[in-house]
Design a protein around this motif. Structure first.
Motif, mmCIF file in Angstrom:
data_model
loop_
_atom_site.group_PDB
_atom_site.id
_atom_site.type_symbol
_atom_site.label_atom_id
_atom_site.label_comp_id
_atom_site.label_asym_id
_atom_site.label_seq_id
_atom_site.Cartn_x
_atom_site.Cartn_y
_atom_site.Cartn_z
ATOM 1 N N MET A 1 13.247 9.946 15.564
ATOM 2 C CA MET A 1 12.486 9.481 14.458
ATOM 3 C C MET A 1 12.540 7.774 14.288
ATOM 4 S SD MET A 1 12.613 11.033 10.977
ATOM 5 C CE MET A 1 13.367 12.529 11.168
ATOM 6 N N ASP A 2 11.161 7.665 14.163
ATOM 7 C CA ASP A 2 11.523 6.119 12.760
ATOM 8 C C ASP A 2 11.224 6.403 12.374
ATOM 9 O OD1 ASP A 2 12.510 4.970 15.986
ATOM 10 O OD2 ASP A 2 10.236 5.110 16.247
ATOM 11 N N ARG A 3 12.004 5.849 11.054
ATOM 12 C CA ARG A 3 11.428 4.971 9.742
ATOM 13 C C ARG A 3 11.267 3.513 9.565
ATOM 14 N NH1 ARG A 3 16.889 8.236 7.531
ATOM 15 N NH2 ARG A 3 15.397 10.389 7.932
ATOM 16 N N ALA A 4 9.925 4.152 8.696
ATOM 17 C CA ALA A 4 9.106 2.873 8.062
ATOM 18 C C ALA A 4 10.461 2.014 7.406
ATOM 19 C CB ALA A 4 8.037 3.292 6.719
ATOM 20 N N ALA A 5 10.854 2.268 6.288
ATOM 21 C CA ALA A 5 11.657 1.195 5.978
ATOM 22 C C ALA A 5 13.581 2.281 6.148
ATOM 23 C CB ALA A 5 11.335 0.902 4.322
ATOM 24 N N PRO A 6 14.580 1.608 5.917
ATOM 25 C CA PRO A 6 15.759 1.834 5.213
ATOM 26 C C PRO A 6 16.154 3.057 3.948
ATOM 27 C CG PRO A 6 16.256 0.005 5.354
ATOM 28 C CD PRO A 6 14.600 -0.059 5.686
ATOM 29 N N SER A 7 16.366 3.884 3.635
ATOM 30 C CA SER A 7 17.067 4.663 2.663
ATOM 31 C C SER A 7 17.985 4.091 2.055
ATOM 32 C CB SER A 7 17.134 6.124 2.852
ATOM 33 O OG SER A 7 17.882 6.916 1.841
ATOM 34 N N GLU A 8 17.598 2.416 1.310
ATOM 35 C CA GLU A 8 18.469 2.308 0.291
ATOM 36 C C GLU A 8 18.901 2.975 -0.856
ATOM 37 O OE1 GLU A 8 14.644 0.983 1.272
ATOM 38 O OE2 GLU A 8 14.772 -0.587 1.647
ATOM 39 N N TRP A 29 -0.494 1.734 16.824
ATOM 40 C CA TRP A 29 -0.127 1.556 15.748
ATOM 41 C C TRP A 29 0.737 0.917 15.369
ATOM 42 C CZ3 TRP A 29 -2.472 -1.938 12.191
ATOM 43 C CH2 TRP A 29 -1.972 -2.130 10.896
ATOM 44 N N LEU A 30 1.603 0.970 14.420
ATOM 45 C CA LEU A 30 2.563 0.997 13.955
ATOM 46 C C LEU A 30 3.516 2.215 14.861
ATOM 47 C CD1 LEU A 30 2.357 -0.841 10.516
ATOM 48 C CD2 LEU A 30 3.727 -1.824 12.689
ATOM 49 N N PRO A 31 4.890 2.530 14.612
ATOM 50 C CA PRO A 31 5.518 2.852 15.735
ATOM 51 C C PRO A 31 6.287 4.380 15.373
ATOM 52 C CG PRO A 31 6.871 1.690 16.084
ATOM 53 C CD PRO A 31 5.224 0.920 15.265
ATOM 54 N N TYR A 32 5.786 4.684 13.955
ATOM 55 C CA TYR A 32 6.769 5.049 12.342
ATOM 56 C C TYR A 32 6.164 6.089 12.281
ATOM 57 C CZ TYR A 32 8.110 0.214 11.666
ATOM 58 O OH TYR A 32 8.653 -1.327 11.069
ATOM 59 N N PHE A 54 2.364 1.822 2.559
ATOM 60 C CA PHE A 54 2.024 1.161 3.939
ATOM 61 C C PHE A 54 1.436 1.662 4.475
ATOM 62 C CE2 PHE A 54 4.566 -2.278 2.055
ATOM 63 C CZ PHE A 54 3.532 -3.647 1.654
ATOM 64 N N LEU A 55 1.503 2.879 4.840
ATOM 65 C CA LEU A 55 1.443 4.153 6.235
ATOM 66 C C LEU A 55 0.914 5.235 5.802
ATOM 67 C CD1 LEU A 55 4.863 2.717 8.252
ATOM 68 C CD2 LEU A 55 2.964 2.083 8.221
ATOM 69 N N GLN A 56 1.827 6.047 4.742
ATOM 70 C CA GLN A 56 1.338 7.015 4.149
ATOM 71 C C GLN A 56 -0.867 7.692 3.779
ATOM 72 O OE1 GLN A 56 2.961 10.370 4.465
ATOM 73 N NE2 GLN A 56 0.878 10.634 4.241
ATOM 74 N N ASP A 57 -1.146 7.885 3.939
ATOM 75 C CA ASP A 57 -2.284 8.206 3.551
ATOM 76 C C ASP A 57 -2.470 9.311 2.354
ATOM 77 O OD1 ASP A 57 -3.674 6.293 5.333
ATOM 78 O OD2 ASP A 57 -3.944 7.773 6.650
#
Length: 167
Positions: A1-8, A29-32, A54-57
């Motif tokens: 699973m690719d994540r669009a951002a790290p879980s800070e 599109w982006l692979p996330y 950015f990605l979630q509709d």
């Protein structure tokens, strides 16, 4: 699973948590397949989204979502409980258009409308904007459409309201 951002991880006193959303990646599109959004925990398993996606509709800044927490402590969105009335619009400047690849130039064009937004990366100058419910939706839509017709940018409506559709 690719994540669009790290879980800070933020200190608990910040009041913000990361809520993760799962989605099916778009072809070409982006692979996330996930995106983490900051949110203010409200009560138990609910939170108010605190930044623009950015990605979630289908979700906008200010919406209230329900989440579940997995065994590793990640919070996963289950459903949107309350719409904020805000819209999410994404704008990508046309590289050989009048604004070039400049996210800053796009921000300048939309600044008179008081829109808040974030840029993805300098390499991909995708800008996600929050359009407040009380904004002049007709003028913003006119500007976005004109900019697209003039070759400045492409835009998409990621999360819109009836007021936006009818403007």
């Amino acid at each position: 699973m690719d994540r669009a951002a790290p879980s800070e991880r933020l200190p608990p006193e910040s009041g913000l948590i990361k809520v993760w959303f799962r989605f099916i990646p778009r072809e070409g599109w982006l692979p996330y397949d996930t995106e983490g959004l900051w949110a203010t925990r409200l009560a138990g398993d609910t939170a108010r989204v605190a930044n623009v996606p950015f990605l979630q509709d289908g979700v906008a800044e200010g919406d209230v979502v329900r989440f579940i927490t997995d065994d590793s402590g990640l919070h996963w969105a289950c459903e949107r409980l309350e719409a904020s009335g805000n819209c999410t619009i994404r704008v990508l400047p046309v590289p050989d258009g009048p604004l070039g690849r400049s996210a800053h130039a796009v921000h300048e064009q939309l600044a008179p409308f008081g829109l808040g937004g974030e840029s993805f990366t300098p390499e991909l100058p995708l800008i996600a904007f929050t359009v407040p419910a009380d904004a002049d939706l007709r003028l913003i839509k006119t500007m976005l459409t004109r900019g697209q017709m003039d070759g400045w940018w492409h835009f998409e409506e990621s999360c819109v309201t009836d007021a936006w559709r009818n403007a």
